[in-house]
Design a protein around this motif. Structure first.
Motif, PDB file in Angstrom:
ATOM      1  N   VAL A  41      24.939 -60.167-102.572  1.00 22.00           N
ATOM      2  CA  VAL A  41      24.917 -61.636-102.540  1.00 22.00           C
ATOM      3  C   VAL A  41      25.861 -62.165-101.461  1.00 22.00           C
ATOM      4  CG1 VAL A  41      25.368 -63.724-103.874  1.00 22.00           C
ATOM      5  CG2 VAL A  41      24.234 -61.776-104.953  1.00 22.00           C
ATOM      6  N   ALA A  42      27.045 -61.556-101.339  1.00 20.90           N
ATOM      7  CA  ALA A  42      27.978 -61.988-100.299  1.00 20.90           C
ATOM      8  C   ALA A  42      27.374 -61.782 -98.917  1.00 20.90           C
ATOM      9  CB  ALA A  42      29.293 -61.216-100.418  1.00 20.90           C
ATOM     10  N   ALA A  43      26.696 -60.657 -98.708  1.00 22.59           N
ATOM     11  CA  ALA A  43      26.070 -60.393 -97.414  1.00 22.59           C
ATOM     12  C   ALA A  43      25.001 -61.433 -97.105  1.00 22.59           C
ATOM     13  CB  ALA A  43      25.463 -58.992 -97.401  1.00 22.59           C
ATOM     14  N   MET A  44      24.247 -61.839 -98.110  1.00 23.21           N
ATOM     15  CA  MET A  44      23.208 -62.843 -97.886  1.00 23.21           C
ATOM     16  C   MET A  44      23.807 -64.204 -97.551  1.00 23.21           C
ATOM     17  SD  MET A  44      20.303 -61.837-100.721  1.00 23.21           S
ATOM     18  CE  MET A  44      19.181 -63.144-100.118  1.00 23.21           C
ATOM     19  N   ILE A  45      24.990 -64.498 -98.104  1.00 14.96           N
ATOM     20  CA  ILE A  45      25.683 -65.738 -97.740  1.00 14.96           C
ATOM     21  C   ILE A  45      26.193 -65.648 -96.303  1.00 14.96           C
ATOM     22  CG2 ILE A  45      27.684 -67.199 -98.225  1.00 14.96           C
ATOM     23  CD1 ILE A  45      27.415 -66.334-101.185  1.00 14.96           C
ATOM     24  N   LEU A  46      26.829 -64.539 -95.959  1.00 11.92           N
ATOM     25  CA  LEU A  46      27.425 -64.387 -94.638  1.00 11.92           C
ATOM     26  C   LEU A  46      26.383 -64.331 -93.522  1.00 11.92           C
ATOM     27  CD1 LEU A  46      30.227 -61.785 -95.459  1.00 11.92           C
ATOM     28  CD2 LEU A  46      30.506 -64.234 -95.022  1.00 11.92           C
ATOM     29  N   THR A  47      25.195 -63.817 -93.839  1.00 11.76           N
ATOM     30  CA  THR A  47      24.139 -63.735 -92.822  1.00 11.76           C
ATOM     31  C   THR A  47      23.242 -64.959 -92.803  1.00 11.76           C
ATOM     32  OG1 THR A  47      22.752 -62.483 -94.381  1.00 11.76           O
ATOM     33  CG2 THR A  47      24.089 -61.219 -92.823  1.00 11.76           C
ATOM     34  N   GLY A  48      23.517 -65.932 -93.672  1.00 12.44           N
ATOM     35  CA  GLY A  48      22.798 -67.193 -93.620  1.00 12.44           C
ATOM     36  C   GLY A  48      21.471 -67.225 -94.345  1.00 12.44           C
TER      37      GLY A  48
ATOM     38  N   LEU B 169      16.316 -54.788 -98.669  1.00 11.23           N
ATOM     39  CA  LEU B 169      15.155 -55.666 -98.510  1.00 11.23           C
ATOM     40  C   LEU B 169      14.614 -56.133 -99.862  1.00 11.23           C
ATOM     41  CD1 LEU B 169      12.991 -57.008 -96.796  1.00 11.23           C
ATOM     42  CD2 LEU B 169      11.736 -54.836 -96.793  1.00 11.23           C
ATOM     43  N   GLY B 170      14.490 -55.226-100.811  1.00 11.90           N
ATOM     44  CA  GLY B 170      13.958 -55.601-102.108  1.00 11.90           C
ATOM     45  C   GLY B 170      14.804 -56.651-102.798  1.00 11.90           C
ATOM     46  N   ASP B 171      16.117 -56.524-102.699  1.00 14.04           N
ATOM     47  CA  ASP B 171      17.011 -57.512-103.312  1.00 14.04           C
ATOM     48  C   ASP B 171      16.898 -58.861-102.617  1.00 14.04           C
ATOM     49  OD1 ASP B 171      18.025 -55.749-105.221  1.00 14.04           O
ATOM     50  OD2 ASP B 171      19.547 -54.975-103.838  1.00 14.04           O
ATOM     51  N   ARG B 172      16.815 -58.853-101.293  1.00 11.75           N
ATOM     52  CA  ARG B 172      16.654 -60.113-100.565  1.00 11.75           C
ATOM     53  C   ARG B 172      15.373 -60.814-100.996  1.00 11.75           C
ATOM     54  NH1 ARG B 172      17.651 -57.192 -95.777  1.00 11.75           N
ATOM     55  NH2 ARG B 172      15.636 -57.869 -94.937  1.00 11.75           N
ATOM     56  N   ILE B 173      14.287 -60.055-101.087  1.00 10.48           N
ATOM     57  CA  ILE B 173      13.004 -60.654-101.446  1.00 10.48           C
ATOM     58  C   ILE B 173      13.053 -61.228-102.857  1.00 10.48           C
ATOM     59  CG2 ILE B 173      10.584 -60.125-101.958  1.00 10.48           C
ATOM     60  CD1 ILE B 173      10.654 -58.164 -99.611  1.00 10.48           C
ATOM     61  N   ARG B 174      13.636 -60.497-103.799  1.00 10.76           N
ATOM     62  CA  ARG B 174      13.709 -60.985-105.168  1.00 10.76           C
ATOM     63  C   ARG B 174      14.499 -62.280-105.270  1.00 10.76           C
ATOM     64  NH1 ARG B 174      13.277 -55.512-106.537  1.00 10.76           N
ATOM     65  NH2 ARG B 174      15.434 -55.096-105.930  1.00 10.76           N
ATOM     66  N   ILE B 175      15.647 -62.322-104.607  1.00  6.84           N
ATOM     67  CA  ILE B 175      16.490 -63.515-104.700  1.00  6.84           C
ATOM     68  C   ILE B 175      15.835 -64.699-103.987  1.00  6.84           C
ATOM     69  CG2 ILE B 175      18.693 -64.510-103.972  1.00  6.84           C
ATOM     70  CD1 ILE B 175      19.959 -61.771-104.514  1.00  6.84           C
ATOM     71  N   LEU B 176      15.297 -64.477-102.796  1.00  4.77           N
ATOM     72  CA  LEU B 176      14.666 -65.564-102.055  1.00  4.77           C
ATOM     73  C   LEU B 176      13.413 -66.068-102.766  1.00  4.77           C
ATOM     74  CD1 LEU B 176      15.102 -64.309 -98.387  1.00  4.77           C
ATOM     75  CD2 LEU B 176      16.436 -66.061 -99.585  1.00  4.77           C
ATOM     76  N   ALA B 177      12.641 -65.176-103.365  1.00  2.00           N
ATOM     77  CA  ALA B 177      11.448 -65.593-104.096  1.00  2.00           C
ATOM     78  C   ALA B 177      11.833 -66.447-105.309  1.00  2.00           C
ATOM     79  CB  ALA B 177      10.641 -64.373-104.529  1.00  2.00           C
ATOM     80  N   ALA B 178      12.886 -66.049-106.005  1.00  2.00           N
ATOM     81  CA  ALA B 178      13.341 -66.833-107.156  1.00  2.00           C
ATOM     82  C   ALA B 178      13.836 -68.206-106.722  1.00  2.00           C
ATOM     83  CB  ALA B 178      14.438 -66.078-107.895  1.00  2.00           C
ATOM     84  N   LEU B 179      14.521 -68.270-105.600  1.00  2.00           N
ATOM     85  CA  LEU B 179      14.990 -69.561-105.093  1.00  2.00           C
ATOM     86  C   LEU B 179      13.823 -70.437-104.659  1.00  2.00           C
ATOM     87  CD1 LEU B 179      18.133 -68.421-103.071  1.00  2.00           C
ATOM     88  CD2 LEU B 179      18.106 -69.728-105.199  1.00  2.00           C
TER      89      LEU B 179
ATOM     90  N   VAL C 247      23.605 -71.630-106.016  1.00  2.00           N
ATOM     91  CA  VAL C 247      23.116 -70.932-104.827  1.00  2.00           C
ATOM     92  C   VAL C 247      21.768 -71.517-104.452  1.00  2.00           C
ATOM     93  CG1 VAL C 247      22.462 -68.699-103.856  1.00  2.00           C
ATOM     94  CG2 VAL C 247      24.310 -68.825-105.563  1.00  2.00           C
ATOM     95  N   ARG C 248      21.588 -71.807-103.170  1.00  2.00           N
ATOM     96  CA  ARG C 248      20.326 -72.317-102.663  1.00  2.00           C
ATOM     97  C   ARG C 248      19.910 -71.516-101.435  1.00  2.00           C
ATOM     98  NH1 ARG C 248      22.988 -77.007-104.382  1.00  2.00           N
ATOM     99  NH2 ARG C 248      21.780 -78.258-105.886  1.00  2.00           N
ATOM    100  N   ARG C 249      18.637 -71.562-101.146  1.00  2.00           N
ATOM    101  CA  ARG C 249      18.169 -70.956 -99.910  1.00  2.00           C
ATOM    102  C   ARG C 249      18.735 -71.778 -98.759  1.00  2.00           C
ATOM    103  NH1 ARG C 249      12.425 -68.063 -99.038  1.00  2.00           N
ATOM    104  NH2 ARG C 249      12.738 -67.372 -96.889  1.00  2.00           N
ATOM    105  N   ALA C 250      19.198 -71.116 -97.725  1.00  2.00           N
ATOM    106  CA  ALA C 250      19.823 -71.805 -96.596  1.00  2.00           C
ATOM    107  C   ALA C 250      18.837 -72.782 -95.968  1.00  2.00           C
ATOM    108  CB  ALA C 250      20.296 -70.804 -95.557  1.00  2.00           C
TER     109      ALA C 250
END
Length: 205
Positions: free
Chosen positions: A176-183, A142-152, A200-203
């Motif tokens: 990062v691959a998991a975040m791509i595969l899960t959209g 969760l923390g990694d998802r939030i950091r990457i999405l917030a930066a995007l 890389v962009r937010r979906a």
């Protein structure tokens, strides 16, 4: 929906001796056991998993029987899309006249599709799909998802290398691959192989 003769064999049926799993072993949209006639069939299944128009797919590991005669025929996949079902056969060479199998597919309420691997084998999307699917099943922290999405959200886009550097709680490439595969995020898969400068962009943005 496929008719009863196709279902009768069941997911566990396998009457072709060379069906086997191939790497990458994990899938996203496969229903039933992922067993393939050839390496080419497994490679094409990677594309099915990353095709947004595909709802699900299953390996067909038994011969389809013609209700009007003794003929039996092997295909590789039954693919469900919105509004239609396909019987897909992966070929290494031009299949020639496919009128007979197209007629057989209609008995199963499907459309037959021949895939010529020589036309797509060297396309970047295939290698990118194979590379990403080796990480299927990994959950990004969760923390990694939030950091990457917030930066995007703040910057609009990042490079793939920058996304990897932002991972703190998990494994960078798997995350990062998991975040791509899960959209959650998206990258361009068709132009070139994934690399450090891949955008890389937010979906959906």
């Amino acid at each position: 929906m496929m008719t009863e003769p196709a279902h009768a064999a069941g997911d566990e049926a396998c009457d072709f001796p060379n069906y086997r799993p191939y790497f990458p072993f994990l899938t996203l949209k496969c229903v039933g056991r992922p067993l393939y006639r050839t390496r080419d069939a497994r490679n094409y299944a990677c594309l099915l998993d990353l095709d947004p128009s595909v709802i699900s797919w299953r390996c067909i590991t038994y011969a389809l029987a013609d209700s009007h005669g003794p003929e039996r025929y092997y295909v590789d996949f039954m693919v469900e899309k919105d509004g239609e079902h396909l019987l897909v056969e992966v070929w290494d060479r031009d299949p020639g006249n496919t009128e007979w199998i197209s007629t057989l597919a209609e008995q199963f309420e499907c459309r037959y599709q021949a895939v010529l691997m020589s036309e797509i084998r060297n396309q970047p999307r295939l290698q990118n799909a194979r590379d990403l699917l080796r990480y299927a099943g990994y959950d990004a922290a969760l923390g990694d998802r939030i950091r990457i999405l917030a930066a995007l959200d703040e910057l609009g886009s990042l490079t793939l290398a920058e996304c990897l550097s932002a991972v703190r709680d998990g494994r960078p490439m798997q995350t990062v691959a998991a975040m791509i595969l899960t959209g959650h995020i998206e990258v361009e898969l068709d132009e070139e192989l994934l690399g450090p400068d891949t955008v890389v962009r937010r979906a959906g943005r």
